[in-house]
Enzyme design. Structure first.
Site, mmCIF file in Angstrom:
data_model
loop_
_atom_site.group_PDB
_atom_site.id
_atom_site.type_symbol
_atom_site.label_atom_id
_atom_site.label_comp_id
_atom_site.label_asym_id
_atom_site.label_seq_id
_atom_site.Cartn_x
_atom_site.Cartn_y
_atom_site.Cartn_z
ATOM 1 C CE LYS A 229 -6.599 5.603 -0.284
ATOM 2 N NZ LYS A 229 -5.636 4.616 0.178
ATOM 3 C CE1 TYR B 120 -3.379 4.281 4.274
ATOM 4 C CE2 TYR B 120 -2.945 3.030 2.289
ATOM 5 C CZ TYR B 120 -3.835 3.594 3.173
ATOM 6 O OH TYR B 120 -5.177 3.451 2.944
ATOM 7 C CG ASP C 9 -5.516 2.094 -2.217
ATOM 8 O OD1 ASP C 9 -6.166 2.955 -2.842
ATOM 9 O OD2 ASP C 9 -5.389 2.102 -0.973
ATOM 10 C CG HIS D 73 -6.713 9.191 3.439
ATOM 11 N ND1 HIS D 73 -5.427 8.763 3.568
ATOM 12 C CD2 HIS D 73 -7.473 8.149 3.844
ATOM 13 C CE1 HIS D 73 -5.399 7.515 4.009
ATOM 14 N NE2 HIS D 73 -6.643 7.129 4.198
HETATM 15 P P1 NDP Z 1 -8.389 -6.224 4.068
HETATM 16 O O1 NDP Z 1 -9.828 -6.550 4.210
HETATM 17 O O2 NDP Z 1 -7.783 -6.119 2.731
HETATM 18 O O3 NDP Z 1 -7.598 -7.278 4.957
HETATM 19 C C1 NDP Z 1 -6.200 -7.309 4.971
HETATM 20 C C2 NDP Z 1 -5.770 -8.397 5.939
HETATM 21 O O4 NDP Z 1 -6.255 -9.665 5.474
HETATM 22 C C3 NDP Z 1 -4.284 -8.509 6.066
HETATM 23 O O5 NDP Z 1 -3.982 -8.616 7.435
HETATM 24 C C4 NDP Z 1 -3.929 -9.782 5.340
HETATM 25 O O6 NDP Z 1 -2.897 -10.469 6.018
HETATM 26 C C5 NDP Z 1 -5.199 -10.588 5.399
HETATM 27 N N1 NDP Z 1 -5.410 -11.368 4.166
HETATM 28 C C6 NDP Z 1 -5.181 -10.969 2.891
HETATM 29 N N2 NDP Z 1 -5.494 -11.912 2.012
HETATM 30 C C7 NDP Z 1 -5.932 -12.963 2.743
HETATM 31 C C8 NDP Z 1 -6.390 -14.245 2.386
HETATM 32 N N3 NDP Z 1 -6.421 -14.633 1.110
HETATM 33 N N4 NDP Z 1 -6.771 -15.088 3.397
HETATM 34 C C9 NDP Z 1 -6.720 -14.696 4.681
HETATM 35 N N5 NDP Z 1 -6.282 -13.477 5.074
HETATM 36 C C10 NDP Z 1 -5.894 -12.619 4.109
HETATM 37 O O7 NDP Z 1 -8.180 -4.885 4.916
HETATM 38 P P2 NDP Z 1 -7.407 -3.518 4.749
HETATM 39 O O8 NDP Z 1 -7.808 -2.687 5.875
HETATM 40 O O9 NDP Z 1 -5.963 -3.693 4.536
HETATM 41 O O10 NDP Z 1 -8.056 -2.872 3.426
HETATM 42 C C11 NDP Z 1 -7.499 -3.051 2.141
HETATM 43 C C12 NDP Z 1 -6.854 -1.784 1.629
HETATM 44 O O11 NDP Z 1 -7.797 -0.729 1.565
HETATM 45 C C13 NDP Z 1 -5.779 -1.200 2.552
HETATM 46 O O12 NDP Z 1 -4.591 -1.950 2.552
HETATM 47 C C14 NDP Z 1 -5.659 0.192 2.000
HETATM 48 O O13 NDP Z 1 -4.925 0.189 0.790
HETATM 49 C C15 NDP Z 1 -7.137 0.520 1.777
HETATM 50 N N6 NDP Z 1 -7.750 1.182 2.946
HETATM 51 C C16 NDP Z 1 -8.193 2.477 2.780
HETATM 52 C C17 NDP Z 1 -8.730 3.172 3.833
HETATM 53 C C18 NDP Z 1 -9.172 4.583 3.630
HETATM 54 O O14 NDP Z 1 -9.420 5.288 4.619
HETATM 55 N N7 NDP Z 1 -9.302 5.034 2.383
HETATM 56 C C19 NDP Z 1 -8.893 2.577 5.177
HETATM 57 C C20 NDP Z 1 -8.474 1.191 5.236
HETATM 58 C C21 NDP Z 1 -7.942 0.546 4.151
HETATM 59 P P3 NDP Z 1 -1.359 -10.517 5.496
HETATM 60 O O15 NDP Z 1 -0.990 -9.161 4.988
HETATM 61 O O16 NDP Z 1 -0.623 -10.901 6.737
HETATM 62 O O17 NDP Z 1 -1.314 -11.573 4.426
#
Ligand code: NDP
Length: 321
Positions: A82, A53, A48, A115
């Protein structure tokens, strides 16, 4: 572990979308290439991203390299990107998608999403947050249907296999569903154990629209609108207790729960052991009793309130869902 392990959900377009994908928001060139490369090796096939981004080119390089080395096939991948808010005007839609395709080094994307329902004024392709003379967000009010018709043309032209929406509310989706020639196949919204989006999920289901959960782990390192009083989902005692019972981590329980509840999940990580752990969620089941306990956590908590576009007439979160 084989990529075949990830179940796929049938979309109304006839495409099959893996129920687990890698999120890449806030993954920049220094770490996104490594993350995507590792994820493809582990078995992820759904990635995704979004024009906004700023990492499509990096992802494209990795995808192309893996295809050329014969490690993955394009037809097995499910790439989502998006349309950003500055490109809602009909004349910008297909050119913006073509830019994303060039960045990603692919001929088509598997799913192309609008988006955000709030349009912004187009000034040039790199200005993603235009402001007016008073430094306020400079909104654009292109009719959503006019933008949608261009997404339909993208399907006709083979540039997108499926099309959908992100951050739209029920009323906005309904309007598209009523007049669309090609119905949205997917809605991507914030969704996690604190915000299960049940009314929106049920509404989407009625209309044959699948729901992708963003922020499935509670977006612990989001940059905007961070409220220090928000509870940390990964540390919720109920989640921690169920994780112990299942012999899994809290993150694995949160992802598995969403999948059992019919959502598609796109956890983001740049950390190899987490990317791998987030993939290892198809070898256990959360019992009905524990599903009910997790259901008790739902509290309509938005980690992403999108308050930076709250003055738009199309701001989606004024409605209850
Ligand atoms: P998430 O809920 O996926 O959380 C991501 C965070 O959690 C990162 O900082 C990561 O840290 C940490 N993490 C990942 N795996 C673990 C684990 N196993 N244990 C502990 N911590 C963990 O949030 P996002 O906001 O990133 O949402 C996911 C995806 O959704 C986005 O990346 C994007 O692709 C999409 N999105 C879409 C939006 C929209 O408007 N359409 C808005 C927001 C997100 P680290 O990377 O340091 O490991």
């Amino acid at each position: 572990m084989s990529a075949q392990i990830v179940p796929r959900i049938l979309l109304n377009s006839g495409q099959r979308m893996p129920v687990l994908g890698l999120g890449t928001y806030q993954s920049k060139s220094d770490n996104v290439k490594e993350a995507v490369s590792y994820a493809l090796d582990v078995g992820y096939r759904h990635i995704d991203t979004a024009y906004s981004y700023g990492n499509e080119q990096d992802i494209g390089e990795v995808v192309q390299e893996k295809i050329q080395k014969g490690l993955v096939k394009r037809e097995d991948l499910f790439i989502v990107t998006k349309l950003w808010s500055t490109f809602h005007k009909p004349e910008h839609v297909i050119p913006s998608l073509k830019k994303s395709l060039a960045n990603l080094q692919v001929d088509y994307v598997d799913l192309y999403l609008v988006h955000n329902p709030c349009g912004f004024k187009y000034t040039d392709e790199s200005n993603l947050f235009p402001t007016d003379a008073d430094n306020n967000v400079w909104y654009d009010q292109t009719d959503h249907m006019d933008t949608w018709k261009e997404l339909e043309k993208a399907v006709d032209q083979g540039l997108a296999k499926s099309i959908g929406l992100s951050n739209f509310n029920k009323r906005q989706i309904e309007r598209i569903v009523q007049s669309a020639r090609i119905k949205p196949a997917n809605l991507q919204v914030e969704c996690h154990a604190y915000f299960m989006q049940k009314p929106l999920f049920d509404f989407c289901k009625q209309h044959g629209i699948t729901l992708t959960a963003y922020g499935p782990l509670g977006a612990p390192t989001r940059l905007f609108s961070v409220n220090p009083n928000d509870p940390v989902l990964l540390e919720d005692p109920v989640v921690v207790e169920i994780a112990k019972l299942c012999g899994k981590t809290p993150a694995q329980v949160l992802l598995r729960y969403l999948i059992q509840m019919g959502r598609i999940v796109i956890p983001k990580s740049k950390t190899t052991n987490r990317i791998k752990a987030n993939f290892e969620i198809f070898d256990f089941e959360i019992s009905p009793e524990n599903v009910a306990k997790l259901g008790g956590l739902d509290r309509h908590l938005r980690y992403y309130p999108f308050d930076w576009c709250k003055d738009s007439v199309e701001f989606p979160f004024r409605d209850s869902y």
